[in-house]
Design a protein around this motif. Structure first.
Motif, PDB file in Angstrom:
ATOM      1  N   ARG A 133       0.829  -1.200   0.000  1.00 53.98           N
ATOM      2  CA  ARG A 133       0.000   0.000   0.000  1.00 53.98           C
ATOM      3  C   ARG A 133       0.868   1.256   0.000  1.00 53.98           C
ATOM      4  O   ARG A 133       0.584   2.222  -0.706  1.00 53.98           O
ATOM      5  CB  ARG A 133      -0.921  -0.027   1.222  1.00 53.98           C
ATOM      6  N   SER A 134       1.924   1.248   0.784  1.00 55.88           N
ATOM      7  CA  SER A 134       2.814   2.413   0.842  1.00 55.88           C
ATOM      8  C   SER A 134       3.538   2.627  -0.480  1.00 55.88           C
ATOM      9  O   SER A 134       3.665   3.755  -0.963  1.00 55.88           O
ATOM     10  CB  SER A 134       3.839   2.235   1.971  1.00 55.88           C
ATOM     11  N   TYR A 137       1.213   3.939  -3.100  1.00 57.26           N
ATOM     12  CA  TYR A 137       0.736   5.294  -2.822  1.00 57.26           C
ATOM     13  C   TYR A 137       1.763   6.357  -3.237  1.00 57.26           C
ATOM     14  O   TYR A 137       1.408   7.509  -3.465  1.00 57.26           O
ATOM     15  CB  TYR A 137       0.421   5.450  -1.329  1.00 57.26           C
TER      16      TYR A 137
END
Length: 322
Positions: A133-134, A137
């Protein structure tokens, strides 16, 4: 003691009692006034910023939109001439509107679709979800920076990384950013690449969809595609609306990628002449501040109208029932 003396004594006593009783009332009144004043004192810095930094300059730009102003001389009132000129005597302005609309209409749906697809993939319970997710993003954080725009121009140049990969298969495509037919496409790809922010929002919304709905649908024989259309999308529709409005507003205001990739010209052949870029050219290259102010207000009204239209249409497809 005479009757008059007793009357005067009673009046003095009553007055003293009234004064003593009114003191707590005054304190309570002062306390209430202080409580009413306190929020305004806390809001004062924000209100000052709103008036001095946002509202004041915005109203002044509205005035300038009805003038001929070049920064060197006093504004000269011209009425609606700037607005009439935009739509009747400035073909380049209409080109910028066309380029911006094509950019918005193509890039925003593609970006949201890509973000939703990745959110669905990440929602399948992958190990190391926080890491993925990081990483995914990151493009939203750096995608609109000057450095990424410069990198994009190099990647899609005649000798860029993309052409080097194509050369392995014997394909010579030439410069993608130097071709009027493909230059806008490279900027659309760049906007789609900044999918991180809507992806994270979609992922958070997917975690809130009740699992019993999918279990009931599976028992009834519904497949994965049917579950997506009849459960996932309706449950995500408020979030789709939220992401759609945010990305639409951001796309209409896109500036940095077009400025860097085209060198501030909007080329080749005005194929990357975004509305904001043309506004910048009029304001800070041609010093036509009055005309640029009129363009800014048309953009403001246009974005507001599109946003209002989206909200109006959302009544037909957004489901708020849980």
């Amino acid at each position: 003691m005479s009757v008059d003396e007793r009357s005067r004594l009673r009046l003095v006593s009553d007055s003293a009692g009234a004064v003593g009783a009114s003191a707590p009332r005054r304190r309570r009144r002062h306390r209430r006034n202080g409580e009413r004043l306190a929020p305004w004192l806390f809001l004062a810095p924000w209100l000052f910023g709103l008036i001095a930094v946002s509202l004041g300059p915005a109203l002044y730009s509205l005035y300038l939109s009805f003038t001929n102003y070049n920064l060197l001389q006093a504004p000269e009132w011209v009425g609606l001439d700037n607005y009439v000129r935009m739509f009747t005597a400035d073909p380049k302005y209409l080109e910028s509107v066309d380029v911006t609309l094509r950019y918005v209409i193509i890039s925003v749906p593609l970006q949201l679709a890509f973000a939703l697809a990745l959110a669905l993939l990440l929602n399948r319970g992958l190990r190391g979800l926080a890491i993925y997710r990081s990483i995914l993003y990151l493009p939203s954080l750096i995608g609109t920076s000057v450095a990424i725009a410069v990198l994009w121009r190099q990647m899609f140049g005649s000798d860029g990384l993309f052409n080097q990969i194509l050369a392995v298969f014997g394909i010579d495509a030439g410069s993608w950013v130097g071709n009027p037919d493909t230059a806008l496409g490279t900027l659309i790809v760049l906007n789609v690449w900044t999918f991180g922010s809507p992806m994270v929002i979609f992922l958070a919304a997917l975690r809130q969809v009740p699992q019993y709905l999918y279990e009931a649908a599976s028992i009834d024989g519904a497949g994965k595609l049917s579950q997506f259309w009849h459960i996932t999308l309706p449950m995500l529709s408020p979030v789709v609306l939220f992401n759609l409005v945010l990305q639409l507003i951001g796309a209409f205001q896109a500036f940095t990628p077009a400025f860097v990739v085209s060198g501030g010209t909007g080329g080749p052949a005005n194929s990357t002449l975004f509305y904001t870029l043309y506004l910048y050219q009029k304001a800070f290259t041609g010093f036509e501040m009055g005309y640029a102010s009129a363009m800014a207000w048309i953009l403001f009204i246009g974005v507001g109208a599109v946003t209002g239209l989206v909200f109006w249409a959302s009544r037909k497809w957004v489901n708020y029932e849980q």
